[in-house]
Design a protein around this motif. Structure first.
Motif, PDB file in Angstrom:
ATOM      1  N   ASN A   1     -18.624 -44.010 -73.991  1.00 41.80           N
ATOM      2  CA  ASN A   1     -18.750 -42.873 -73.098  1.00 41.80           C
ATOM      3  C   ASN A   1     -17.845 -43.060 -71.884  1.00 41.80           C
ATOM      4  O   ASN A   1     -17.233 -42.101 -71.409  1.00 41.80           O
ATOM      5  CB  ASN A   1     -20.210 -42.694 -72.665  1.00 41.80           C
ATOM      6  N   GLN A   2     -17.747 -44.293 -71.393  1.00 40.24           N
ATOM      7  CA  GLN A   2     -16.890 -44.581 -70.236  1.00 40.24           C
ATOM      8  C   GLN A   2     -15.426 -44.278 -70.556  1.00 40.24           C
ATOM      9  O   GLN A   2     -14.730 -43.632 -69.774  1.00 40.24           O
ATOM     10  CB  GLN A   2     -17.039 -46.049 -69.811  1.00 40.24           C
ATOM     11  N   ALA A   3     -14.955 -44.703 -71.731  1.00 42.07           N
ATOM     12  CA  ALA A   3     -13.567 -44.443 -72.132  1.00 42.07           C
ATOM     13  C   ALA A   3     -13.326 -42.945 -72.306  1.00 42.07           C
ATOM     14  O   ALA A   3     -12.277 -42.424 -71.906  1.00 42.07           O
ATOM     15  CB  ALA A   3     -13.239 -45.187 -73.420  1.00 42.07           C
ATOM     16  N   LEU A   4     -14.289 -42.265 -72.883  1.00 39.10           N
ATOM     17  CA  LEU A   4     -14.181 -40.818 -73.070  1.00 39.10           C
ATOM     18  C   LEU A   4     -14.136 -40.108 -71.719  1.00 39.10           C
ATOM     19  O   LEU A   4     -13.338 -39.193 -71.508  1.00 39.10           O
ATOM     20  CB  LEU A   4     -15.357 -40.324 -73.921  1.00 39.10           C
TER      21      LEU A   4
ATOM     22  N   ALA B   1     -18.846 -40.722 -65.976  1.00 37.27           N
ATOM     23  CA  ALA B   1     -19.553 -41.071 -67.212  1.00 37.27           C
ATOM     24  C   ALA B   1     -20.832 -40.245 -67.397  1.00 37.27           C
ATOM     25  O   ALA B   1     -21.081 -39.744 -68.503  1.00 37.27           O
ATOM     26  CB  ALA B   1     -19.841 -42.562 -67.255  1.00 37.27           C
ATOM     27  N   PRO B   2     -21.668 -40.058 -66.355  1.00 38.68           N
ATOM     28  CA  PRO B   2     -22.865 -39.228 -66.553  1.00 38.68           C
ATOM     29  C   PRO B   2     -22.532 -37.778 -66.906  1.00 38.68           C
ATOM     30  O   PRO B   2     -23.178 -37.167 -67.751  1.00 38.68           O
ATOM     31  CB  PRO B   2     -23.596 -39.311 -65.204  1.00 38.68           C
ATOM     32  N   THR B   3     -21.486 -37.236 -66.277  1.00 39.91           N
ATOM     33  CA  THR B   3     -21.063 -35.863 -66.593  1.00 39.91           C
ATOM     34  C   THR B   3     -20.575 -35.787 -68.032  1.00 39.91           C
ATOM     35  O   THR B   3     -20.883 -34.836 -68.762  1.00 39.91           O
ATOM     36  CB  THR B   3     -19.963 -35.407 -65.619  1.00 39.91           C
ATOM     37  N   CYS B   4     -19.831 -36.791 -68.451  1.00 40.23           N
ATOM     38  CA  CYS B   4     -19.312 -36.829 -69.823  1.00 40.23           C
ATOM     39  C   CYS B   4     -20.463 -36.845 -70.822  1.00 40.23           C
ATOM     40  O   CYS B   4     -20.471 -36.078 -71.789  1.00 40.23           O
ATOM     41  CB  CYS B   4     -18.432 -38.056 -69.994  1.00 40.23           C
ATOM     42  N   LEU B   5     -21.433 -37.714 -70.591  1.00 43.03           N
ATOM     43  CA  LEU B   5     -22.576 -37.811 -71.499  1.00 43.03           C
ATOM     44  C   LEU B   5     -23.332 -36.492 -71.565  1.00 43.03           C
ATOM     45  O   LEU B   5     -23.702 -36.026 -72.648  1.00 43.03           O
ATOM     46  CB  LEU B   5     -23.503 -38.941 -71.047  1.00 43.03           C
ATOM     47  N   ARG B   6     -23.532 -35.854 -70.408  1.00 47.20           N
ATOM     48  CA  ARG B   6     -24.237 -34.568 -70.371  1.00 47.20           C
ATOM     49  C   ARG B   6     -23.461 -33.510 -71.148  1.00 47.20           C
ATOM     50  O   ARG B   6     -24.035 -32.740 -71.926  1.00 47.20           O
ATOM     51  CB  ARG B   6     -24.435 -34.137 -68.914  1.00 47.20           C
ATOM     52  N   ARG B   7     -22.147 -33.480 -70.986  1.00 52.23           N
ATOM     53  CA  ARG B   7     -21.328 -32.494 -71.693  1.00 52.23           C
ATOM     54  C   ARG B   7     -21.333 -32.732 -73.203  1.00 52.23           C
ATOM     55  O   ARG B   7     -21.426 -31.789 -73.983  1.00 52.23           O
ATOM     56  CB  ARG B   7     -19.891 -32.517 -71.165  1.00 52.23           C
TER      57      ARG B   7
END
Length: 161
Positions: free
Chosen positions: A25-28, A36-42
């Protein structure tokens, strides 16, 4: 289905996940220039919307061949005698239940189905053909094309907006 709005970041995430869903998730998040939290939520939202069907590992047959043999891949055209919805649904259900059937497409015009199969060898293909085609009185015609080389196998969709 409700109207789904995707922004550029959503499209970037979908493309990045198609290329490599195993990245952290961090790399994404770094790739998308978001936290990272925004990425995971999306990503979870994209999954909830049904845009991401599943995440799988795609195995490399030519490398596995060293362990289990090359196997036998076939593209199979299947035509049925009766094309009523119940007959098509019944054949489709039997085809998708077979582990050796990797893909099952209902097509038109031409044959009723196109199947992509992968079996260990010709006897295993014959056993599959017996179960799916020979024992089904509604199967009128089967035409199999056996693969001699896989030039391309890609699952990513072209995401042009």
């Amino acid at each position: 289905m409700e109207q789904t709005q995707l922004d550029d970041t959503d499209w970037l995430l979908l493309q990045a996940l198609q290329e490599d869903a195993s990245q952290s998730n961090q790399a994404l998040a770094e790739r998308a220039h978001i936290s990272a939290p925004t990425c995971l939520r999306r990503v979870r939202r994209l999954q909830a919307l049904g845009l991401i069907e599943r995440q799988v590992a795609i195995l490399r047959p030519e490398r596995l061949a060293q362990l289990i043999g090359h196997g036998l891949s076939a593209i199979v055209e299947v035509s049925l005698d009766r094309q009523g919805a119940e007959w098509l649904d019944a054949f489709e259900a039997r085809a998708v239940a077979e582990a050796q059937v990797q893909q099952c497409w209902r097509v038109s015009p031409g044959p009723d189905f196109i199947l992509v199969t992968h079996t260990r060898d010709m006897p295993a293909y014959q056993a599959l053909a017996q179960r799916l085609f020979t024992q089904d009185g509604n199967v009128r015609n089967v035409k199999a094309f056996f693969s001699v080389k896989r030039a391309k196998c890609q699952w990513a969709l072209a995401l042009e907006k």
